[in-house]
Design a protein around this motif. Structure first.
Motif, short mmCIF file in Angstrom:
data_model
loop_
_atom_site.label_atom_id
_atom_site.label_comp_id
_atom_site.label_asym_id
_atom_site.label_seq_id
_atom_site.Cartn_x
_atom_site.Cartn_y
_atom_site.Cartn_z
N VAL A 259 16.47 -45.38 -9.00
CA VAL A 259 16.79 -44.18 -8.22
C VAL A 259 17.53 -43.20 -9.12
O VAL A 259 18.61 -43.50 -9.63
CB VAL A 259 17.64 -44.53 -6.98
CG1 VAL A 259 17.96 -43.28 -6.18
CG2 VAL A 259 16.91 -45.55 -6.11
N LEU A 260 16.93 -42.02 -9.32
CA LEU A 260 17.46 -41.00 -10.20
C LEU A 260 17.90 -39.79 -9.38
O LEU A 260 17.51 -39.65 -8.21
CB LEU A 260 16.41 -40.57 -11.23
CG LEU A 260 15.69 -41.70 -11.99
CD1 LEU A 260 14.66 -41.12 -12.95
CD2 LEU A 260 16.69 -42.56 -12.74
N PRO A 261 18.69 -38.88 -9.97
CA PRO A 261 19.08 -37.68 -9.23
C PRO A 261 17.87 -36.83 -8.84
O PRO A 261 16.82 -36.89 -9.48
CB PRO A 261 19.98 -36.94 -10.23
CG PRO A 261 20.49 -38.00 -11.14
CD PRO A 261 19.38 -38.99 -11.26
N ALA A 262 18.04 -36.06 -7.79
CA ALA A 262 16.91 -35.28 -7.26
C ALA A 262 16.33 -34.31 -8.28
O ALA A 262 15.12 -34.09 -8.33
CB ALA A 262 17.36 -34.53 -6.00
N GLY A 263 17.17 -33.72 -9.10
CA GLY A 263 16.69 -32.71 -10.05
C GLY A 263 16.29 -33.25 -11.40
O GLY A 263 16.16 -32.47 -12.37
N GLY B 242 14.79 -42.69 -19.23
CA GLY B 242 15.59 -41.52 -19.53
C GLY B 242 15.16 -40.32 -18.71
O GLY B 242 14.04 -40.26 -18.18
N TYR B 243 16.07 -39.36 -18.60
CA TYR B 243 15.78 -38.13 -17.87
C TYR B 243 16.80 -37.07 -18.29
O TYR B 243 17.80 -37.37 -18.98
CB TYR B 243 15.85 -38.36 -16.36
CG TYR B 243 17.19 -38.83 -15.84
CD1 TYR B 243 18.15 -37.92 -15.39
CD2 TYR B 243 17.50 -40.19 -15.80
CE1 TYR B 243 19.37 -38.36 -14.92
CE2 TYR B 243 18.72 -40.63 -15.33
CZ TYR B 243 19.65 -39.70 -14.89
OH TYR B 243 20.86 -40.13 -14.43
N SER B 244 16.55 -35.86 -17.89
CA SER B 244 17.48 -34.76 -18.16
C SER B 244 17.77 -34.02 -16.87
O SER B 244 16.97 -34.04 -15.92
CB SER B 244 16.90 -33.80 -19.20
OG SER B 244 15.68 -33.23 -18.75
#
Length: 408
Positions: free
Chosen positions: A334-338, A384-386
């Motif tokens: 589960v990652l942040p919405a943005g 990973g994500y930004s």
């Protein structure tokens, strides 16, 4: 040999005041005396040669394990009751349907002492406390209450104590106080047998007590145990009732402080048990690029029943559900919405078998490893994500305040 070993163990008491009787058809070893527990089997097949011997050996091992657990659990009875408090009711639900063990306890107590009390004490068996992942206590109005470890409390050596800070200390003769406990335990279920073939069902054992361990006497106690699959065998402490996949223990009246009676449930459980053996997070905050980059390095292991024999990929591809009942075919993060620029990589390189689902509150990333994880198998990977800098950090007078969710 199995029969002789069974008779030898059943003929000799393993602790004072308890004796075994040889198993009869449809029943396991019965423990009498101080503890008063028996095993009820629903899969006893007499007169089938090796299958009967294997069944008897499995049940014998379970019975011996229950006896050994009894020695540990009953030692908690040596603790002295804490004065002043009496539990008026205790309703416990033990949910074994997932990879984590969920225990919910509804408690009611009264202050029967002479002084107001500022804390209510909880006790957990040492073996179960070692698996405790989280504990939450709320009052009758669902308001969270502070829970603090209480290492100095004497509970007979094998009990671990916590104290709940009571907002308004109950006075003597005051009304009943209600509490709700929610606990999660990791690795509290043990695979048995410890290894299964590719197409076989995974089975596990959960050991506990028929009584909720408490440093206070309890007027009435009731327990429901929920399991996901067929029950091979379970302990009995009357009154006991089995309804489908639910085992009901109690009501038990006038249970003494630190009262204990060892229990076990042996059942089919085809859910995978995924354990993160290591986790590290790398965060890069770049005001120049106005973004926050996050990389999570994870190593996971399937801690369920190990795969016995070799992995047959052809069988898995033709019958993925029946040939890999408890294998890990996918995991979720589960990652942040943005979140943007999302990736999933392992030692070989980018893994393309992932699906991203976006919602208003969060982004869910479904990870599909290159191969299914069977019991005892491990995998390492990175995700990973930004995020845009304003979505993760605030700026005030030259100082940034970073706010990110816990690791997925």
């Amino acid at each position: 040999r199995v029969g002789a070993l069974t008779r030898a163990l059943c003929a000799r008491s393993l602790w004072s005041g308890a004796a075994f009787s040889p198993p009869s058809r449809g029943r396991g070893c019965q423990v009498g005396g101080a503890v008063g527990v028996s095993l009820q089997s629903t899969h006893y097949l007499p007169g089938q040669g090796d299958m009967q011997a294997t069944s008897m050996m499995r049940r014998l091992v379970v019975a011996v394990a229950l006896v050994l657990a009894a020695a540990e659990l009953t030692s908690a009875q040596q603790g002295q009751a804490m004065p002043g408090v009496v539990n008026t009711k205790c309703r416990r639900t033990v949910d074994l349907r997932g990879a984590l063990t969920k225990v919910n306890v509804g408690l009611g107590f009264k202050n029967k002492g002479k002084e107001p009390i500022a804390h209510y004490y909880l006790a957990l068996p040492k073996a179960l406390s070692d698996s405790l992942a989280s504990i939450k206590v709320t009052d009758a109005h669902k308001k969270p209450m502070q829970v603090i470890p209480a290492p100095g409390v004497d509970g007979g050596g094998s009990a671990v104590h916590y104290k709940v800070v009571l907002g308004a200390p109950p006075h003597p003769l005051s009304a009943e106080v209600d509490l709700q406990l929610e606990m999660l335990f990791a690795n509290a279920m043990t695979p048995f047998p410890p290894a299964v073939a590719q197409g076989e069902h995974q089975m596990v054992i959960f050991r506990d007590s028929h009584f909720w361990l408490s440093p206070y006497p309890t007027k009435g106690m009731y327990t429901e145990v929920l399991v996901p699959g067929d029950v091979e065998e379970y302990s009995r402490h009357e009154p006991t009732e089995k309804k489908g996949k639910t085992i009901i223990y109690g009501v038990y009246n006038d249970v003494p402080a630190y009262g204990s009676a060892p229990s076990m449930v042996h059942f089919h459980h085809d859910r995978p048990f995924v354990t993160a053996t290591s986790s590290s997070r790398h965060i890069t905050v770049s005001p120049w690029w106005s973004e926050v980059r996050v990389r999570e390095d994870l190593a996971v292991r399937h801690s369920g029943a190990a795969l016995k024999g070799h992995f047959n990929r052809a069988e898995y591809q033709s019958k993925p559900k029946s040939s890999a009942r408890s294998a890990v075919s996918a995991m979720s993060a589960v990652l942040p919405a943005g979140a943007g620029g999302i990736y999933y990589r392992d030692e070989i390189g980018n893994v393309s078998t992932s699906v991203v689902t976006r919602g208003e509150a969060n982004t869910v990333m479904t990870l599909r490893p290159r191969y299914p994880l069977f019991g005892g198998w491990s995998a390492s990977f990175s995700i990973g994500y930004s995020l845009p800098l304003p979505a993760a950090a605030t700026h005030d007078k030259g100082t940034y305040r970073l706010s990110l969710p816990l690791p997925p």
